[in-house]
Design a protein around this motif. Structure first.
Motif, PDB file in Angstrom:
ATOM      1  N   HIS A  37      31.506  39.296 -17.912  1.00 62.94           N
ATOM      2  CA  HIS A  37      30.665  38.314 -16.900  1.00 62.94           C
ATOM      3  C   HIS A  37      31.235  37.182 -16.765  1.00 62.94           C
ATOM      4  CE1 HIS A  37      27.889  35.107 -16.266  1.00 62.94           C
ATOM      5  NE2 HIS A  37      27.188  35.954 -15.500  1.00 62.94           N
ATOM      6  N   SER A  38      31.822  36.508 -17.845  1.00 62.63           N
ATOM      7  CA  SER A  38      32.673  35.218 -17.827  1.00 62.63           C
ATOM      8  C   SER A  38      34.133  35.163 -18.341  1.00 62.63           C
ATOM      9  CB  SER A  38      31.893  34.215 -18.720  1.00 62.63           C
ATOM     10  OG  SER A  38      30.350  34.259 -18.580  1.00 62.63           O
ATOM     11  N   ARG A 188      26.191  36.023 -20.875  1.00 62.50           N
ATOM     12  CA  ARG A 188      26.448  35.106 -20.022  1.00 62.50           C
ATOM     13  C   ARG A 188      26.983  33.760 -20.546  1.00 62.50           C
ATOM     14  NH1 ARG A 188      24.074  36.072 -14.900  1.00 62.50           N
ATOM     15  NH2 ARG A 188      22.821  37.845 -14.821  1.00 62.50           N
ATOM     16  N   ASN A 191      27.403  30.288 -18.675  1.00 61.84           N
ATOM     17  CA  ASN A 191      26.105  29.427 -18.600  1.00 61.84           C
ATOM     18  C   ASN A 191      25.568  28.815 -19.614  1.00 61.84           C
ATOM     19  OD1 ASN A 191      26.190  31.051 -15.999  1.00 61.84           O
ATOM     20  ND2 ASN A 191      24.216  32.256 -16.191  1.00 61.84           N
TER      21      ASN A 191
END
Length: 486
Positions: A37-38, A188, A191
């Protein structure tokens, strides 16, 4: 464990967490970073952040609370008989802290063995038998009650240090394990890390606010103690400053305030025109070669220690003003005067005004100059009617900075203006400022609870209010002139 080594261990765990978190994230994605995701860096930063942040937060809170808790415990152990008529409980606690450090010194130099140091509370006879050794090691006489309190202070400090080390390491290991356990390809991390950075920035920006609030509250509480012992009307409206620790003191702020404003005014009269004209020349008229030489030479003045300026005022400027101006005109016989301190302080403030004003004038858009030239204005008219008004808010800020620097100066006033608190218009008489008296009232072996000492906080609070008023005035001026260009 010393805090330095504890911090190194926590930072090492954070570095290990960064590497481990990054590898775990890539492993969960089968080695393909595109499935994450990152970016991998965020997964490592997540583990490092949750390893380091809780540990350092606990350490900071512990170091803040532990001394107050230990002192409250030890203060209750000091009997009233240990406090003499010319002392206070706070002064006794200062002896306790000094002695607690000195016990380690006594052990180190061989005056006592470590076993003897840890057995100081074994009994009255044992304590008295060892007082001589500790007194020799510390260079002073030690009372048994103070020695018991010092031993308790030392023991509690060591126990608290050990407990802090354990708590910090457990927090670091717990954060490491918890953050590492939730690392997977769909986590995540970006974030979470960006939110953590946002909180860190908010905390950093709040430090200045919290520090200012703490300074204000500390001055307010001590000023309240002062005004409970000394009339506020006499402090604000009296005309005599004559502190006397034996009683019958006159503690009026007006003579000090007059000296502060008088010296600051002379300094600004010297610094503002010279600094502003120098800035205009360097930014609008000087060639690049001259500017590259002149600006560093001017800024050298800002790097000279204020004690050197004070010596210059004492040895050179003061005698010169006395011999060539004060004595021939019959205005004074002393080399220490308001004019001496004001002139030297003005020289010190020149780079504050010139450098900041130069940067501000250079920041004025060239299009404004070109538009003025296109309308037929000369260079001097453009500077006077376009550049300076456009840069005025910044120039006011530079002058305000110089004024704040002048109001808070101490060493130049001590050596150049003397220490006489008086109300006089003669610039060749010796006077003093608020900051000088704050230092003098808090220096030496004085009773901290006496109004002659507490007056320093009232003086500091008054100076803070005056500086705040100058800031509000400058803000009003800036907004008034800035509206012409918005």
């Amino acid at each position: 464990m010393p805090f330095f080594w504890l911090a190194l261990i926590v930072l090492g765990l954070g570095g290990l967490g960064y590497v481990t978190g990054r590898k775990r994230a890539l492993r969960s994605a089968g080695g393909d970073a595109r499935k994450l995701h990152s970016l991998p860096i965020y997964y490592g930063s997540d583990v490092a952040m949750f390893t380091v942040t809780p540990a350092f937060a606990i350490a900071a809170l512990w170091l803040l609370v532990q001394p107050m808790w230990i002192e409250s415990r030890v203060v209750s152990m000091i009997p009233d008989t240990a406090i003499s008529a010319d002392s206070t409980r706070g002064l006794v606690m200062s002896d306790v802290r000094r002695l607690a450090d000195g016990i380690d010194v006594a052990v180190a130099i061989g005056a006592m063995t470590n076993a003897e140091a840890t057995d100081l509370v074994a009994g009255e006879s044992g304590i008295r038998a060892r007082l001589g050794a500790v007194g020799v090691a510390l260079g002073s006489d030690v009372r048994p009650e103070v020695l018991r309190a010092a031993q308790s202070y030392r023991s509690l400090s060591r126990a608290g240090s050990i407990a802090m080390s354990v708590a910090v390491l457990l927090a670091a290991l717990g954060g490491f394990a918890l953050s590492l356990s939730r690392i997977h390809a769909d986590y995540r991390a970006r974030n979470v890390v960006e939110r953590g950075i946002l909180y860190l920035l908010i905390f950093a920006s709040s430090i200045a606010i919290m520090t200012t609030l703490g300074i204000i509250l500390s001055m307010l509480f001590e000023s309240r103690n002062f005004f409970s012992q000394y009339p506020a009307m006499e402090f604000f409206f009296g005309s005599t400053w004559a502190p006397n620790f034996r009683g019958d003191s006159d503690l009026a702020i007006l003579p000090l305030l007059w000296g502060t404003m008088y010296i600051s005014l002379i300094a600004l009269v010297v610094a503002v025109p010279i600094g502003l004209f120098a800035a205009i020349y360097m930014s609008e008229y000087a060639t690049p070669r001259i500017r590259s030489i002149a600006k560093p030479l001017i800024e050298i003045l800002a790097g000279i220690p204020t004690i050197v300026y004070g010596l210059f005022a004492l040895v050179t400027v003061g005698p010169m003003l006395r011999d060539y101006f004060a004595q021939p005109m019959g205005l004074g016989e002393s080399s220490s005067s308001v004019m001496t301190a004001g002139l030297v302080m003005g020289i010190m403030l020149i780079p504050f005004v010139s450098s900041l004003s130069d940067d501000i004038i250079n920041a004025v858009p060239q299009s404004m100059r070109d538009g003025s030239f296109g309308l037929g204005a000369t260079k001097s008219e453009t500077i006077r009617q376009v550049v300076i008004p456009a840069a005025l808010p910044g120039i006011v800020g530079a002058i305000l900075l110089a004024a704040s620097r002048a109001i808070g100066e101490t060493m130049i006033v001590v050596l150049g203006a003397g220490a006489a608190a008086k109300l006089s218009l003669n610039p060749f008489e010796a006077m003093t400022t608020v900051t000088v008296k704050i230092v003098s009232q808090l220096t030496g072996d004085t009773d901290f609870a006496a109004p002659e000492t507490l007056v320093a906080f009232a003086l500091g609070l008054s100076l803070f209010v005056i500086t705040l008023g100058l800031n509000v005035l400058a803000l009003y001026i800036v907004r008034k002139y800035r509206e012409q260009y918005e």
